[in-house]
Design a protein around this motif. Structure first.
Motif, PDB file in Angstrom:
ATOM      1  N   UNK A   1       0.843  -1.202   0.000  1.00 25.78           N
ATOM      2  CA  UNK A   1       0.000   0.000   0.000  1.00 25.78           C
ATOM      3  C   UNK A   1       0.883   1.258   0.000  1.00 25.78           C
ATOM      4  N   UNK A   2       1.973   1.238   0.755  1.00 26.49           N
ATOM      5  CA  UNK A   2       2.884   2.384   0.744  1.00 26.49           C
ATOM      6  C   UNK A   2       3.476   2.630  -0.630  1.00 26.49           C
ATOM      7  N   UNK A   3       3.890   1.560  -1.312  1.00 29.68           N
ATOM      8  CA  UNK A   3       4.432   1.701  -2.666  1.00 29.68           C
ATOM      9  C   UNK A   3       3.368   2.217  -3.629  1.00 29.68           C
ATOM     10  N   UNK A   4       2.129   1.737  -3.469  1.00 26.39           N
ATOM     11  CA  UNK A   4       1.029   2.217  -4.313  1.00 26.39           C
ATOM     12  C   UNK A   4       0.787   3.702  -4.071  1.00 26.39           C
ATOM     13  N   UNK A   5       0.877   4.127  -2.814  1.00 25.83           N
ATOM     14  CA  UNK A   5       0.714   5.560  -2.497  1.00 25.83           C
ATOM     15  C   UNK A   5       1.722   6.411  -3.250  1.00 25.83           C
ATOM     16  N   UNK A   6       2.954   5.971  -3.278  1.00 30.52           N
ATOM     17  CA  UNK A   6       3.992   6.738  -3.972  1.00 30.52           C
ATOM     18  C   UNK A   6       3.658   6.880  -5.454  1.00 30.52           C
TER      19      UNK A   6
ATOM     20  N   UNK B   1       3.385   3.668  11.276  1.00 34.66           N
ATOM     21  CA  UNK B   1       4.764   3.971  10.926  1.00 34.66           C
ATOM     22  C   UNK B   1       5.247   3.138   9.757  1.00 34.66           C
ATOM     23  N   UNK B   2       4.868   1.849   9.709  1.00 34.21           N
ATOM     24  CA  UNK B   2       5.297   0.977   8.612  1.00 34.21           C
ATOM     25  C   UNK B   2       4.714   1.465   7.287  1.00 34.21           C
ATOM     26  N   UNK B   3       3.434   1.793   7.278  1.00 33.18           N
ATOM     27  CA  UNK B   3       2.789   2.301   6.062  1.00 33.18           C
ATOM     28  C   UNK B   3       3.433   3.607   5.620  1.00 33.18           C
ATOM     29  N   UNK B   4       3.632   4.521   6.558  1.00 30.42           N
ATOM     30  CA  UNK B   4       4.206   5.821   6.220  1.00 30.42           C
ATOM     31  C   UNK B   4       5.639   5.686   5.713  1.00 30.42           C
ATOM     32  N   UNK B   5       6.426   4.803   6.338  1.00 28.05           N
ATOM     33  CA  UNK B   5       7.815   4.602   5.901  1.00 28.05           C
ATOM     34  C   UNK B   5       7.848   4.028   4.498  1.00 28.05           C
ATOM     35  N   UNK B   6       6.970   3.070   4.197  1.00 26.90           N
ATOM     36  CA  UNK B   6       6.911   2.480   2.861  1.00 26.90           C
ATOM     37  C   UNK B   6       6.463   3.509   1.826  1.00 26.90           C
TER      38      UNK B   6
END
Length: 292
Positions: free
Chosen positions: A155-160, A182-187
């Motif tokens: 999901x973090x990579x998709x956000x980027x 924190x994990x989602x935001x860091x990704x």
């Protein structure tokens, strides 16, 4: 022994050490001697995460924290940081900031985040971002909808990618989806601060609301009846992607306007969901540029 003699001896030792390593490596490749086991990373088996309050979020990593500090919608509670990391943040003097700053050691942050978190010496306690509503997305021509994508790294990579291609929001379910963390935001590497992350109760109802707002919803499926680029019909598109293993749920398939596939000429016909999202976003942007 003279200084030159010492230098010559050091050079010879280095040369012989290199030769010895080369001989050992060759023997390992031939199976004549065993390969030494890899060093194991620090274990977190003895670490227990702290009990967080419902409104408590810890963000970490230099890029992630800097993005959060720059976001006027983010409510900041406290910055815990090493002296070196604070200098790298380059945000001024502690006494001039609108939030408390506590200087700590990396081990202090490990105790909160665990020994495997790559925090770079900085941790920010915050409140979650404000809740967003679907009706606020009327002006956006491109949205991304996730059907129970559970891995926060994906999901973090998709956000980027969504931010890179100018998507107006990411919509996902409250259950079986990562919450703000924190994990989602860091990704996401700062993207969490730049795009609305809307979690809804019922995905089918949300898709129907997107239809009422004028969006064409397209579900991505490796067995879709038509290529994605031949499926676009309007000037507002909501791409719908399924979970890492099962893909789109049956109810989601029945609710979207269309199902489409990403045509790939190679032997592999499916991609990681974050890679598929990036390709689909690019193709959609190409269509919107022509349509607009």
């Amino acid at each position: 022994m003279s200084k030159d003699d010492k230098q010559d001896k050091s050079t010879r030792d280095t040369h012989y050490a290199t030769l010895r390593r080369a001989v050992r490596d060759a023997k390992r490749e031939r199976g004549e001697i065993p390969t030494p086991p890899l060093k194991r990373p620090k274990s977190n088996k003895d670490w227990k995460p702290p009990q967080l309050q419902p409104e408590q979020v810890f963000l970490y990593g230099l890029h992630t924290v800097r993005a959060a500090l720059d976001n006027p919608e983010r409510k900041l509670i406290q910055l815990s940081v090493t002296q070196n990391a604070f200098a790298r943040l380059d945000i001024g003097e502690p006494e001039t900031l609108s939030f408390p700053v506590e200087f700590v050691s990396p081990q202090d942050i490990d105790k909160v985040l665990g020994p495997e978190a790559i925090h770079q010496g900085v941790m920010l306690e915050t409140r979650p971002l404000p809740v967003r509503r679907l009706e606020g997305l009327k002006e956006s021509p491109l949205l991304l909808v996730l059907d129970q994508v559970t891995d926060p790294h994906n999901v973090g990579a998709i956000m980027r990618s969504a931010v890179a291609f100018g998507a107006g929001a990411i919509i996902t379910t409250q259950r079986h989806s990562p919450t703000e963390s924190g994990v989602l935001a860091k990704s996401a590497s700062g993207a969490l601060e730049l795009i609305p992350y809307i979690q809804i109760t019922n995905l089918a109802d949300a898709i129907e609301e997107l239809h009422r707002l004028g969006f064409q919803t397209i579900g991505l499926d490796s067995e879709g009846p038509a290529p994605l680029e031949g499926t676009f019909t309007g000037g507002r598109i909501a791409l719908v992607l399924g979970s890492e293993g099962k893909g789109l749920r049956q109810k989601t398939r029945e609710t979207v306007n269309s199902l489409a596939r990403l045509d790939m000429p190679g032997a592999i016909k499916s991609l990681n969901v974050s890679n598929a999202a990036a390709i689909a976003l690019y193709a959609t942007r190409q269509h919107l540029a022509k349509a607009g």
